[in-house]
Motif scaffolding. Structure first.
Motif, PDB file in Angstrom:
ATOM      1  N   LYS A  63     -29.034  80.717 119.578  1.00  0.00           N
ATOM      2  CA  LYS A  63     -29.838  81.786 118.443  1.00  0.00           C
ATOM      3  C   LYS A  63     -30.176  80.979 117.101  1.00  0.00           C
ATOM      4  CE  LYS A  63     -26.649  85.308 120.398  1.00  0.00           C
ATOM      5  NZ  LYS A  63     -28.233  86.129 121.032  1.00  0.00           N
ATOM      6  N   ALA A  64     -30.757  80.016 117.306  1.00  0.00           N
ATOM      7  CA  ALA A  64     -31.175  79.294 115.956  1.00  0.00           C
ATOM      8  C   ALA A  64     -32.021  80.181 115.040  1.00  0.00           C
ATOM      9  CB  ALA A  64     -32.035  77.981 116.346  1.00  0.00           C
ATOM     10  N   GLY A  65     -31.691  80.028 113.912  1.00  0.00           N
ATOM     11  CA  GLY A  65     -32.256  80.979 112.790  1.00  0.00           C
ATOM     12  C   GLY A  65     -32.121  82.299 112.480  1.00  0.00           C
ATOM     13  N   GLU A  66     -31.123  82.926 113.665  1.00  0.00           N
ATOM     14  CA  GLU A  66     -30.511  84.095 113.633  1.00  0.00           C
ATOM     15  C   GLU A  66     -29.169  83.937 113.048  1.00  0.00           C
ATOM     16  OE1 GLU A  66     -30.832  86.193 117.547  1.00  0.00           O
ATOM     17  OE2 GLU A  66     -32.230  84.776 118.135  1.00  0.00           O
ATOM     18  N   PHE A  67     -28.905  85.329 112.407  1.00  0.00           N
ATOM     19  CA  PHE A  67     -27.440  85.345 111.765  1.00  0.00           C
ATOM     20  C   PHE A  67     -27.039  84.208 110.912  1.00  0.00           C
ATOM     21  CE2 PHE A  67     -27.477  86.934 116.082  1.00  0.00           C
ATOM     22  CZ  PHE A  67     -27.729  88.298 115.916  1.00  0.00           C
ATOM     23  N   ASN A  68     -27.993  83.680 110.172  1.00  0.00           N
ATOM     24  CA  ASN A  68     -27.829  82.432 109.227  1.00  0.00           C
ATOM     25  C   ASN A  68     -27.458  81.189 110.066  1.00  0.00           C
ATOM     26  OD1 ASN A  68     -28.380  83.880 106.761  1.00  0.00           O
ATOM     27  ND2 ASN A  68     -26.392  84.701 107.011  1.00  0.00           N
ATOM     28  N   ASN A  69     -27.727  81.155 111.427  1.00  0.00           N
ATOM     29  CA  ASN A  69     -27.509  79.866 112.391  1.00  0.00           C
ATOM     30  C   ASN A  69     -28.546  78.780 112.074  1.00  0.00           C
ATOM     31  OD1 ASN A  69     -25.188  81.155 113.357  1.00  0.00           O
ATOM     32  ND2 ASN A  69     -26.196  81.698 115.218  1.00  0.00           N
TER      33      ASN A  69
END
Length: 347
Positions: free
Chosen positions: A55-61
């Motif tokens: 989930k790279a780039g999602e939920f500030n990941n």
């Protein structure tokens, strides 16, 4: 050959990947020998192939992390170490150098094992995932981890509070540790795990157990067929039939110790403090006094080293003529160390 998640070549020697369960008498790490495990190579593909899984780039990941867990003997909770952390926009090439390459530095390895043979093993795992750092910046977190590395040779996230950047880096480090340890985050993590077992030249290797021996090992994150895979002397794995290679991490297991004796003492002390802090929830030292803490770490490490050396010295001496050649060398080394440390009158 059946599918495997790990393959081996003799250390620093290019060649086809070998089954790690096959014993090579010339490569075995004998009782009482020292050895070092270090990360050698991480392909860029470990991030690019799985970035949606992370989930790279999602939920500030927005940060890519690689951590290891190492357990020796019958430990209940393996020691957690951080090896790589970078913004996902900066993960643009193979990672031939990581800023915390040492996974484990082990002296006289058999003394670490329990007498229960089922517990005689080196447990090793690597995990990769994407992470948010909260209010901490990348510079805060990596700066604090580098400070710890400067003292003990490996990144122990639980020691970050004791660094000069502890307060500002704490949230970011806690987020990383929470991700790797909490079950609800496991679907976003890729992990590869393996165990090595000590054996000697005269012992048969039990079925399904990999002997602890030197070599360059590729830890794959998916099952692979080893027959068509080749590793060069830098750690790059390629396929002889042109097929895509599954993401992997290459580690080296070699005899000897890479760190200076002073660092080894601190490393021993750090593991004791890290375990105490984790189990008790109460730190042994004042987090606000960083200099005092690290000086105390050195002194505790020296005390532990002397105590364990004395115990091991008498343990080996009582064996008399039944000691193995490796144990005889260890006894000679311990005698010299203790005479230098405690005086020539030491028996």
């Amino acid at each position: 050959m059946t599918s495997s998640t790990i393959g081996r070549v003799p250390i620093f020697q290019p060649g086809s990947l070998l089954d790690p369960y096959i014993k090579d008498n010339d490569a075995l790490i004998e009782p009482a020998e020292d050895f070092t495990i270090s990360i050698n190579y991480i392909p860029h593909q470990l991030y690019t192939k799985y970035k949606s899984h992370y989930k790279a780039g999602e939920f500030n990941n927005n940060y890519f992390a690689i951590l290891s867990q190492i357990g020796i003997g019958d430990v209940e909770t393996p020691v957690l170490k951080a090896h790589y952390l970078s913004h996902i926009d900066e993960v643009s090439q193979d990672l031939e150098t990581v800023w915390a390459e040492n996974v484990a530095v082990v002296e006289d390895f058999l003394k670490n094992f329990s007498k229960n043979q089922k517990s005689e093993r080196i447990y090793l795992s690597f995990s990769s995932f994407c992470q948010g750092l909260g209010s901490s910046s990348l510079e805060d977190v990596t700066g604090a981890l580098r400070e710890v590395i400067g003292y003990v040779g490996a990144a122990f996230p639980s020691l970050v509070p004791y660094t000069t950047l502890g307060k500002v880096a704490l949230e970011g480090v806690n987020n990383i540790v929470k991700t790797i340890l909490e079950p609800r985050f496991q679907p976003q993590i890729k992990t590869t795990t393996f165990a090595f077992y000590p054996t000697t030249k005269d012992e048969a290797v039990p079925i399904g157990e990999a002997p602890l021996q030197t070599g360059s090992y590729a830890f794959f994150f998916e099952p692979v067929e080893l027959d068509n895979l080749w590793m060069d002397n830098k750690g790059l794995v390629s396929s002889t039939n042109g097929e895509e290679v599954s993401p992997y991490i290459v580690i080296n297991i070699k005899k000897g110790i890479d760190l200076a004796p002073g660092q080894i003492e601190q490393n021993i002390a750090t593991e004791v403090l890290e375990t105490y802090d984790r189990l008790s929830g109460y730190p042994l030292t004042n987090k606000k006094k960083n200099t005092t803490y690290f000086e105390g770490l050195k002194e505790l490490g020296k005390t532990i080293r002397i105590a364990t050396a004395v115990e091991r010295y008498f343990d080996l001496r009582t064996k008399g003529t039944s000691v193995s050649p490796a144990e005889a060398k260890r006894l000679e080394k311990l005698s010299a160390y203790l005479k230098e440390t405690l005086g020539e009158d030491f028996p």
